[in-house]
Each structure stands twice: as structure tokens, then as C-alpha cells.
Design a protein around this motif. Structure first.
Motif, PDB file in Angstrom:
ATOM      1  N   ASP A   1      -0.753   3.194  -4.498  1.00  0.00           N
ATOM      2  CA  ASP A   1      -1.052   1.894  -4.859  1.00  0.00           C
ATOM      3  C   ASP A   1      -1.872   1.705  -6.315  1.00  0.00           C
ATOM      4  O   ASP A   1      -2.940   1.551  -6.504  1.00  0.00           O
ATOM      5  CB  ASP A   1      -1.747   1.178  -3.931  1.00  0.00           C
ATOM      6  N   SER A   2      -0.973   1.980  -7.426  1.00  0.00           N
ATOM      7  CA  SER A   2      -1.745   1.994  -8.710  1.00  0.00           C
ATOM      8  C   SER A   2      -0.756   1.515  -9.749  1.00  0.00           C
ATOM      9  O   SER A   2       0.353   1.366  -9.509  1.00  0.00           O
ATOM     10  CB  SER A   2      -2.113   3.404  -8.876  1.00  0.00           C
TER      11      SER A   2
ATOM     12  N   THR B   1      -7.180   5.432 -12.675  1.00  0.00           N
ATOM     13  CA  THR B   1      -7.574   4.623 -11.568  1.00  0.00           C
ATOM     14  C   THR B   1      -7.835   4.865 -10.148  1.00  0.00           C
ATOM     15  O   THR B   1      -8.457   4.160  -9.422  1.00  0.00           O
ATOM     16  CB  THR B   1      -6.637   3.272 -11.662  1.00  0.00           C
ATOM     17  N   ARG B   2      -7.109   6.074  -9.628  1.00  0.00           N
ATOM     18  CA  ARG B   2      -7.047   6.573  -8.393  1.00  0.00           C
ATOM     19  C   ARG B   2      -7.147   7.920  -8.097  1.00  0.00           C
ATOM     20  O   ARG B   2      -6.349   8.617  -7.635  1.00  0.00           O
ATOM     21  CB  ARG B   2      -5.749   6.037  -7.575  1.00  0.00           C
ATOM     22  N   PRO B   3      -8.127   8.618  -8.829  1.00  0.00           N
ATOM     23  CA  PRO B   3      -8.092   9.996  -8.788  1.00  0.00           C
ATOM     24  C   PRO B   3      -8.217  10.837  -7.703  1.00  0.00           C
ATOM     25  O   PRO B   3      -7.576  11.775  -7.349  1.00  0.00           O
ATOM     26  CB  PRO B   3      -9.265  10.520  -9.920  1.00  0.00           C
ATOM     27  N   ALA B   4      -9.166  10.250  -6.735  1.00  0.00           N
ATOM     28  CA  ALA B   4      -9.420  10.850  -5.519  1.00  0.00           C
ATOM     29  C   ALA B   4      -8.305  10.809  -4.535  1.00  0.00           C
ATOM     30  O   ALA B   4      -7.757  11.443  -3.730  1.00  0.00           O
ATOM     31  CB  ALA B   4     -10.614   9.992  -4.786  1.00  0.00           C
TER      32      ALA B   4
ATOM     33  N   ALA C   1       7.998  13.072  -5.380  1.00  0.00           N
ATOM     34  CA  ALA C   1       7.959  11.922  -6.537  1.00  0.00           C
ATOM     35  C   ALA C   1       6.984  11.135  -6.012  1.00  0.00           C
ATOM     36  O   ALA C   1       7.012  10.353  -4.767  1.00  0.00           O
ATOM     37  CB  ALA C   1       9.084  11.452  -6.696  1.00  0.00           C
ATOM     38  N   VAL C   2       5.867  11.129  -6.534  1.00  0.00           N
ATOM     39  CA  VAL C   2       4.592  10.168  -6.379  1.00  0.00           C
ATOM     40  C   VAL C   2       5.126   8.929  -7.023  1.00  0.00           C
ATOM     41  O   VAL C   2       5.401   8.836  -8.369  1.00  0.00           O
ATOM     42  CB  VAL C   2       3.439  10.723  -6.794  1.00  0.00           C
ATOM     43  N   CYS C   3       4.957   7.628  -6.468  1.00  0.00           N
ATOM     44  CA  CYS C   3       5.606   6.364  -6.672  1.00  0.00           C
ATOM     45  C   CYS C   3       4.397   5.391  -7.081  1.00  0.00           C
ATOM     46  O   CYS C   3       3.673   4.866  -6.132  1.00  0.00           O
ATOM     47  CB  CYS C   3       6.264   5.703  -5.758  1.00  0.00           C
ATOM     48  N   PRO C   4       3.908   5.395  -8.421  1.00  0.00           N
ATOM     49  CA  PRO C   4       2.894   4.259  -8.676  1.00  0.00           C
ATOM     50  C   PRO C   4       3.124   2.774  -8.738  1.00  0.00           C
ATOM     51  O   PRO C   4       3.013   2.137  -7.832  1.00  0.00           O
ATOM     52  CB  PRO C   4       2.161   5.004  -9.913  1.00  0.00           C
TER      53      PRO C   4
END
Length: 228
Positions: free
Chosen positions: A204-205, A212-215, A170-173
């Protein structure tokens, strides 16, 4: 490894362009999906149509792919885990959590003329859209594809408890891993409360890290695939 990329509401596969170009040098094959009704011009598409498209991509992948869902499409990724528990290497959920069996897929905003149009930025003010500049907002809004009512109001069906064996990241933006863990432990996310392997990863997005933070998102996805 094939990494299937499923965008959330109003998005087609092109939203993953930056992530895809960053993933390829990291040794994985990105497969951005454009879902029925969200890019193919069909306003009559249903949730079952979208599920079928995701499962077709899973079945077409060599080996075991990793399925990535963003926002409400976290539920699509989880349905793939339910329908193909032996075929998935991992499910990655970005900025959202899977709906439970019997819940509506995405009955969130007003439906007009058979579709759910993008509601403007009002509902997303705050952490969701904090890192989107004016240009990014205009670009996303201009590209937003109204979601067919048959998708948004579709009912989620989950039947195979082997889905709980599929590893989850789970990626938490716009929320923190600590918040996500609190929600899971409190029973607010019943599907993940029963999942046997859940890793929480911070980014951190706002709500659209693929924009906004593709890389950075690509590095997170590559690390998850490598660990699988």
C-alpha cells in the motif's frame, strides 16, 4: 542471501538506505547499487554500462543472489535474468515491468544537453506520488540525478529464453495485483506472460515504497528471499 537493489530513473544507491537497514536484521545482505551515470558523475554512461555493473554485482555475489529492480530498472533486473539465468535465485520487480527485446530502455521524457533530467512532479501526480509528503518530494527532487541519454535511449536486448525459468515476484505499489494480472493476461507485459513463475504482491504505497514504506518493503523482499 545477497539482495541486489537497483533504483529506477534519477536514483542512486542511497535511496535504499531505509530498506537496507531493515533487511539486515532479517538475515539477508542488502547490496544497493549506484549505476554508472546515476551517481558516479558520468554523463556519457550507456545502458550497456549499467547492464555490466549489474552483472558484475551478480557475479561477485556468493551463491545465487536475488536481483531487485525498481520502476524502469525492472528491465535491468530482467536483463540480469537473461544474461545470468543460472545465477539468480529470483528477480523482484517493484512498480514496473520489463521491456521486451528491441524496445528503448526508458525514452520517457525530454533529453536536454545529453541527459534526461527529473521532469518535476507533474507527470507523477495521482497514485504515484500520493503518499509522498512535501519534505519527501523536495528531498527526492533535490537528489535526482539526470539520466544520460545513452542510458535512457539504449535498446534492450534479450536473447536467452532460460530467463523465463527465473522465478519472479512483482511488487505492486501504485497499482493492484489484480490490475497487474489483467495486464499480463492481456498481453500488455509479454515478458511476464511467458515467465513460468510469477507471484504478485501488494504494498500500500505510491511509486517509491523504498522511501515511504521501507520496513514493509524489506519484509516483502526478505519473504521472497526466504522462499527462494
Amino acid at each position: 542471501m545477497d539482495i541486489l537493489l537497483i533504483g529506477g530513473m534519477w536514483l542512486n544507491g542511497s535511496v535504499w538506505d531505509g530498506v537496507a537497514s531493515a533487511l539486515e536484521p532479517l538475515g539477508h545482505r542488502p547490496v544497493p547499487l549506484t549505476l554508472p551515470g546515476q551517481g558516479d558523475g558520468s554523463a556519457s554512461a550507456t545502458l550497456d554500462d549499467q547492464v555490466a555493473a549489474v552483472l558484475a554485482a551478480v557475479d561477485a555475489a556468493p551463491g545465487k543472489p536475488m536481483v531487485v529492480g525498481h520502476s524502469v530498472a525492472c528491465t535491468l533486473a530482467w536483463i540480469a535474468a537473461d544474461r545470468r539465468p543460472d545465477r539468480l535465485a529470483k528477480a523482484v520487480l517493484i512498480g514496473g515491468f520489463p521491456a521486451a527485446d528491441g524496445q528503448p530502455y526508458a525514452d520517457l521524457f525530454e533529453v536536454r544537453d545529453g541527459v534526461m533530467p527529473f521532469p518535476g512532479w507533474g507527470p507523477f501526480e495521482g497514485p504515484d506520488a500520493a503518499d509522498l509528503d512535501d519534505a519527501a518530494r523536495k528531498e527526492l527532487e533535490a537528489a535526482a540525478i539526470p539520466v544520460p541519454a545513452g542510458v535512457a535511449k539504449g535498446v534492450v536486448r534479450l536473447t536467452d529464453e532460460r530467463r523465463f525459468d527465473v522465478p519472479v515476484v512483482a511488487v505492486c505499489p501504485e497499482f493492484t495485483p489484480a490490475q497487474a494480472r489483467e495486464w499480463i493476461d492481456a498481453g500488455d507485459v509479454p515478458e511476464l506472460a511467458r515467465a513460468k513463475h510469477v507471484d504478485l504482491v501488494d504494498i500500500d504505497s505510491g511509486h517509491w515504497p523504498m522511501v515511504t514504506r521501507p520496513a514493509e518493503l524489506a519484509r516483502i523482499l526478505a519473504a521472497a528471499a526466504d522462499a527462494a
